[in-house]
Design a protein around this motif. Structure first.
Motif, short mmCIF file in Angstrom:
data_model
loop_
_atom_site.label_atom_id
_atom_site.label_comp_id
_atom_site.label_asym_id
_atom_site.label_seq_id
_atom_site.Cartn_x
_atom_site.Cartn_y
_atom_site.Cartn_z
N PHE A 113 0.85 -1.20 0.00
CA PHE A 113 0.00 0.00 0.00
C PHE A 113 0.89 1.25 0.00
O PHE A 113 1.73 1.42 0.88
N HIS A 114 0.68 2.11 -0.99
CA HIS A 114 1.50 3.31 -1.12
C HIS A 114 1.14 4.36 -0.07
O HIS A 114 0.05 4.35 0.50
N GLY A 115 2.07 5.30 0.15
CA GLY A 115 1.83 6.41 1.06
C GLY A 115 1.21 7.60 0.34
O GLY A 115 0.87 7.54 -0.83
N GLY A 116 1.08 8.71 1.09
CA GLY A 116 0.48 9.91 0.52
C GLY A 116 -0.62 10.50 1.37
O GLY A 116 -1.47 11.26 0.87
N GLY A 117 -0.64 10.19 2.66
CA GLY A 117 -1.62 10.80 3.55
C GLY A 117 -3.06 10.42 3.26
O GLY A 117 -3.97 11.21 3.52
N TRP A 118 -3.30 9.21 2.71
CA TRP A 118 -4.63 8.74 2.33
C TRP A 118 -5.30 9.67 1.31
O TRP A 118 -6.51 9.60 1.09
N ALA A 119 -4.53 10.57 0.72
CA ALA A 119 -5.11 11.59 -0.17
C ALA A 119 -4.35 11.74 -1.48
O ALA A 119 -4.95 12.13 -2.48
N MET A 120 -3.08 11.45 -1.48
CA MET A 120 -2.26 11.70 -2.66
C MET A 120 -1.52 10.44 -3.09
O MET A 120 -1.39 9.48 -2.33
N GLY A 121 -1.02 10.48 -4.30
CA GLY A 121 -0.16 9.41 -4.78
C GLY A 121 -0.91 8.25 -5.41
O GLY A 121 -2.14 8.22 -5.49
N SER A 122 -0.13 7.28 -5.87
CA SER A 122 -0.68 6.11 -6.55
C SER A 122 0.41 5.06 -6.65
O SER A 122 1.60 5.38 -6.73
N GLY A 123 0.00 3.80 -6.66
CA GLY A 123 0.94 2.72 -6.91
C GLY A 123 1.48 2.75 -8.32
O GLY A 123 2.43 2.04 -8.66
N ARG A 124 0.87 3.60 -9.17
CA ARG A 124 1.33 3.73 -10.56
C ARG A 124 2.38 4.82 -10.72
O ARG A 124 2.87 5.06 -11.82
N MET A 125 2.72 5.52 -9.64
CA MET A 125 3.78 6.52 -9.70
C MET A 125 5.11 5.85 -10.00
O MET A 125 5.35 4.71 -9.63
N ARG A 126 5.98 6.59 -10.67
CA ARG A 126 7.27 6.03 -11.09
C ARG A 126 8.06 5.47 -9.91
O ARG A 126 8.66 4.40 -10.02
#
Length: 410
Positions: A113-126
């Motif tokens: 599970f990726h980070g990002g404050g439950w609001a930002m980001g994606s596992g598809r980020m580089r």
């Protein structure tokens, strides 16, 4: 010519003023971190400006920029096959090693599970895409990078339910067989808010004991685990240290729990856990009591912030502050006793350092084997900054140590 030189000089001074931050001399590559933080702050300021002008939610602006700069399609290579799919309706990117092995060979599996404050980001980020490729290659493992729902469209408990659904679906015998994954060698992992989801999911699955397949280990990377004390030593020490500022973490919690940002000052003052507030049980307070749970070397000369008086507003509006599915550090000991062995990474220059350290202590007290991996020169988010152009030596070190631990324990 002279006006041009003057303007250039003024712009250079302004840029230097914007970029420069006084940082501890022990943080890894401070000038590079200042530049990276300046970029992030620019994104945040653009989002706030658009929000204030009524043009868009500030998170939408940030995620739009990230999607244009960082998100990439499912590009397979000679060594890793990459596929976008969904598990129980939750989007995920699957990384499968393509190395030739003997027939019927079973692989490891990792749900991430990726980070990002439950609001930002994606596992598809580089950055996450490259991390999962490395994991798939080095571990000979199938990596499932889950794209759970994000705020502001989704609030707690929806991201948690997404994480739970995706993890439970992957552990189905027929799904593991489809991906040739050994049911005895599956891990759950995540960083930051993703570490929160990983810890919450593994606790729930241990408490329910409904699935025949269990996670063998859990690996939590600088996880966020509680919102009762925004004045732990690490919050006090690193409140103004990039990449994650103390006030920003409070805003992330409010986005996750669907609270009003006007509550930020109350959270930062620990108003919601004031001594006269009976809405927070003593049992919950004890589970975040860093004076007992942290080694003295991390307590340093900091003191507890416990206002004599507060208001009931915060807990009344945000009852999920006391929900273990949102704050896994508050779990009961009998639940902790049932979770698998843990790897917990923490960084010295991170407001969330003490969340991870306190959780490690509580797990050990419950009889769970814990590997603590602490980076004196690390900062929040450093592990995913191990690839060009945002490549830090502590990022590379921490990533390979994390993968090595999985090699040895999964």
């Amino acid at each position: 010519m002279k006006p041009f030189v003057t303007a250039t000089l003024l712009l250079s001074v302004a840029a230097a003023y914007y970029i420069y931050l006084p940082l501890p001399n022990t943080v890894c590559e401070p000038w590079k971190l200042m530049i990276l933080d300046a970029v992030f702050r620019s994104f945040m300021h653009m989002g706030d400006l658009a929000h204030d002008l009524g043009l868009s939610h500030h998170i939408h602006v940030i995620n739009y920029i990230v999607s244009k700069v960082e998100v990439k399609g499912p590009q397979s290579s000679k060594t890793v096959q990459v596929t976008d799919t969904s598990f129980a309706g939750v989007q995920a990117r699957v990384f499968e090693p393509t190395t030739q092995v003997k027939e019927h060979h079973l692989k490891r599996g990792v749900v991430y599970f990726h980070g990002g404050g439950w609001a930002m980001g994606s596992g598809r980020m580089r950055s996450y895409d490259l991390l999962c490729r490395n994991m798939a290659e080095e571990l000979d493992a199938v990596i499932v990078s889950v794209d759970y729902s994000l705020a502001p469209e989704a609030h707690f408990p929806q991201p948690y339910y997404d994480a739970l659904k995706a993890a439970t679906f992957f552990l189905r015998p027929e799904v593991l067989a489809q991906y040739s994954v050994d049911p005895k060698r599956v891990a759950i992992s995540g960083d930051s808010s993703g570490g929160n989801l990983a810890a919450a999911v593994v606790q729930q699955m241990a408490a329910e004991n409904k699935t025949s397949t269990k996670f063998k280990v859990q690996a939590l990377i600088y996880p966020v685990l509680q919102a009762l004390d925004f004045n732990t030593p690490s919050y006090q020490q690193n409140g103004n240290t990039p990449i994650l500022y103390r006030s920003v973490m409070a805003r992330f919690w409010l986005e996750y729990l669907n609270g009003n940002t006007s509550l930020v000052p109350l959270l930062l003052a620990n108003n919601h856990t004031a001594l006269d507030r009976t809405g927070v049980p003593e049992a919950a307070r004890a589970k975040v009591d860093w004076t007992r749970l942290l080694p003295q070397s991390f307590q340093k000369d900091f003191h507890r912030v416990s206002p004599a008086q507060g208001s009931a507003q915060v807990v009344e509006e945000l009852p999920a502050l006391l929900d273990v599915r949102a704050a896994p550090l508050l779990a009961e000991e009998e639940v902790l006793r049932a979770v698998p062995p843990a790897y917990i990474m923490t960084c010295e220059h991170d407001v969330l350092r003490d969340d991870g350290l306190m959780y490690a202590q509580r797990l050990e007290e419950a009889g769970v084997a814990v590997t603590r991996d602490h980076y004196e020169d690390g900062f929040h988010g450093c592990m995913v900054f191990s690839f060009w152009p945002a490549k830090f030596t502590v990022g590379t070190r921490s990533m390979w140590n994390y993968i090595r631990w999985l090699q040895e324990h999964l």
